[in-house]
Design a protein around this motif. Structure first.
Motif, PDB file in Angstrom:
ATOM      1  N   UNK A  39      45.601  49.219  40.495  1.00 25.36           N
ATOM      2  CA  UNK A  39      44.466  48.373  40.138  1.00 25.36           C
ATOM      3  C   UNK A  39      44.149  47.408  41.278  1.00 25.36           C
ATOM      4  N   UNK A  40      45.171  46.765  41.800  1.00 26.30           N
ATOM      5  CA  UNK A  40      44.964  45.805  42.890  1.00 26.30           C
ATOM      6  C   UNK A  40      44.378  46.489  44.122  1.00 26.30           C
ATOM      7  N   UNK A  41      44.851  47.674  44.424  1.00 25.67           N
ATOM      8  CA  UNK A  41      44.348  48.386  45.608  1.00 25.67           C
ATOM      9  C   UNK A  41      42.887  48.789  45.445  1.00 25.67           C
ATOM     10  N   UNK A  42      42.534  49.303  44.282  1.00 28.30           N
ATOM     11  CA  UNK A  42      41.132  49.662  44.030  1.00 28.30           C
ATOM     12  C   UNK A  42      40.261  48.407  44.091  1.00 28.30           C
ATOM     13  N   UNK A  45      39.471  47.446  47.617  1.00 26.85           N
ATOM     14  CA  UNK A  45      38.432  48.331  48.173  1.00 26.85           C
ATOM     15  C   UNK A  45      37.055  47.916  47.661  1.00 26.85           C
ATOM     16  N   UNK A  46      36.964  47.591  46.375  1.00 29.17           N
ATOM     17  CA  UNK A  46      35.699  47.117  45.824  1.00 29.17           C
ATOM     18  C   UNK A  46      35.248  45.826  46.503  1.00 29.17           C
ATOM     19  N   UNK A  51      31.380  42.915  49.657  1.00 27.36           N
ATOM     20  CA  UNK A  51      31.131  41.945  50.719  1.00 27.36           C
ATOM     21  C   UNK A  51      30.589  42.581  51.994  1.00 27.36           C
ATOM     22  N   UNK A  52      30.311  43.893  51.929  1.00 22.50           N
ATOM     23  CA  UNK A  52      29.706  44.574  53.072  1.00 22.50           C
ATOM     24  C   UNK A  52      30.622  44.673  54.281  1.00 22.50           C
ATOM     25  N   UNK A  53      31.910  44.779  54.054  1.00 26.22           N
ATOM     26  CA  UNK A  53      32.880  44.873  55.137  1.00 26.22           C
ATOM     27  C   UNK A  53      33.413  46.304  55.186  1.00 26.22           C
ATOM     28  N   UNK A 115      42.778  39.505  37.996  1.00 29.42           N
ATOM     29  CA  UNK A 115      41.589  40.095  37.353  1.00 29.42           C
ATOM     30  C   UNK A 115      40.614  39.024  36.870  1.00 29.42           C
ATOM     31  N   UNK A 116      41.133  37.927  36.377  1.00 34.44           N
ATOM     32  CA  UNK A 116      40.259  36.820  35.958  1.00 34.44           C
ATOM     33  C   UNK A 116      39.519  36.275  37.170  1.00 34.44           C
ATOM     34  N   UNK A 117      40.243  36.037  38.254  1.00 36.01           N
ATOM     35  CA  UNK A 117      39.608  35.557  39.493  1.00 36.01           C
ATOM     36  C   UNK A 117      38.537  36.540  39.954  1.00 36.01           C
ATOM     37  N   UNK A 118      38.880  37.812  39.949  1.00 33.70           N
ATOM     38  CA  UNK A 118      37.955  38.861  40.385  1.00 33.70           C
ATOM     39  C   UNK A 118      36.690  38.873  39.525  1.00 33.70           C
ATOM     40  N   UNK A 119      36.877  38.766  38.214  1.00 40.79           N
ATOM     41  CA  UNK A 119      35.724  38.735  37.305  1.00 40.79           C
ATOM     42  C   UNK A 119      34.827  37.546  37.618  1.00 40.79           C
ATOM     43  N   UNK A 120      35.420  36.397  37.848  1.00 38.82           N
ATOM     44  CA  UNK A 120      34.636  35.187  38.100  1.00 38.82           C
ATOM     45  C   UNK A 120      33.941  35.213  39.461  1.00 38.82           C
ATOM     46  N   UNK A 121      34.472  35.949  40.401  1.00 41.51           N
ATOM     47  CA  UNK A 121      33.865  36.029  41.733  1.00 41.51           C
ATOM     48  C   UNK A 121      32.868  37.191  41.838  1.00 41.51           C
ATOM     49  N   UNK A 122      33.215  38.351  41.335  1.00 41.03           N
ATOM     50  CA  UNK A 122      32.406  39.553  41.538  1.00 41.03           C
ATOM     51  C   UNK A 122      31.684  40.052  40.289  1.00 41.03           C
ATOM     52  N   UNK A 123      31.963  39.480  39.153  1.00 40.97           N
ATOM     53  CA  UNK A 123      31.352  39.958  37.912  1.00 40.97           C
ATOM     54  C   UNK A 123      30.514  38.884  37.265  1.00 40.97           C
ATOM     55  N   UNK A 124      31.098  38.200  36.332  1.00 43.55           N
ATOM     56  CA  UNK A 124      30.428  37.155  35.562  1.00 43.55           C
ATOM     57  C   UNK A 124      30.955  35.799  36.024  1.00 43.55           C
ATOM     58  N   UNK A 125      30.138  35.095  36.771  1.00 48.30           N
ATOM     59  CA  UNK A 125      30.563  33.816  37.368  1.00 48.30           C
ATOM     60  C   UNK A 125      30.905  32.772  36.306  1.00 48.30           C
ATOM     61  N   UNK A 126      30.359  32.927  35.118  1.00 47.20           N
ATOM     62  CA  UNK A 126      30.618  31.956  34.053  1.00 47.20           C
ATOM     63  C   UNK A 126      31.713  32.434  33.090  1.00 47.20           C
ATOM     64  N   UNK A 127      32.430  33.477  33.457  1.00 48.84           N
ATOM     65  CA  UNK A 127      33.465  34.026  32.577  1.00 48.84           C
ATOM     66  C   UNK A 127      34.572  33.000  32.352  1.00 48.84           C
ATOM     67  N   UNK A 128      34.908  32.806  31.075  1.00 48.51           N
ATOM     68  CA  UNK A 128      36.014  31.924  30.699  1.00 48.51           C
ATOM     69  C   UNK A 128      37.069  32.784  30.011  1.00 48.51           C
TER      70      UNK A 128
END
Length: 172
Positions: A39-42, A45-46, A51-53, A115-128
């Motif tokens: 999961x962390x590796x995928x 990559x995402x 981020x266009x890198x 995963x929570x950090x990832x969701x808040x950065x790349x998914x739903x910025x307001x996710x609690x």
């Protein structure tokens, strides 16, 4: 179970890996740690793609992809540390057959934080987040089941006798 279902909205494959890691945490800790690392590796990559890198052309390994994200200042230190732990423990699980329940459980908590950090950065910025819930070990031995069955049979006998008495004499 279900600490990782919140990922389904945006990344069903990540949610599936998280749910599998959670499912196997007691019955097969080795597999759990491997799924956590996958999961962390995928996810890394995402992140590069979002981020266009470009991924490294030479030596395109997980550790080098993490280094690339760090180089672009895209990983807070805590997240970088989590990725490092998950990567190292996954390698131990794959290459050395490490199979420790404590490692799997501890890393599952770290994976949730990632995963929570990832969701808040790349998914739903307001996710609690609702909060991590420790999975319950649902493995029961045959001896335990047989003991429980004997106890239930004894209870049933007592209930049948009470029912017969009530039917014969009226109220208890």
């Amino acid at each position: 179970m279900g600490n990782f279902t919140f990922l389904e909205t945006y990344w069903s494959n990540l949610a599936k890996l998280g749910n599998l890691a959670e499912k196997y945490v007691y019955s097969d800790p080795n597999t759990s740690v491997i799924k956590q690392g996958m999961l962390a590796e995928v996810m890394v990559k995402y992140m590069l793609a979002y981020d266009g890198i470009e991924e490294p052309k030479d030596d395109n390994t997980h550790v080098n992809r993490i280094r690339l994200l760090k180089k672009h200042d895209l990983l807070p230190e805590e997240i970088s540390n989590i990725l490092y732990i998950l990567r190292k423990d996954r390698n131990d699980a794959v290459h050395n057959g490490k199979n420790e329940e404590e490692t799997a459980l501890n890393n599952l908590t770290l994976l949730y934080e990632l995963c929570v950090w990832y969701m808040q950065i790349y998914g739903d910025y307001s996710y609690h987040p609702t909060g991590y819930v420790q999975p319950i070990n649902r493995m029961i031995s045959l001896d335990e089941l047989e003991k429980e069955n004997r106890e239930l049979e004894e209870c049933n006998k007592i209930l049948r006798l009470e029912l017969q008495d009530i039917q014969k004499n009226g109220r208890a």
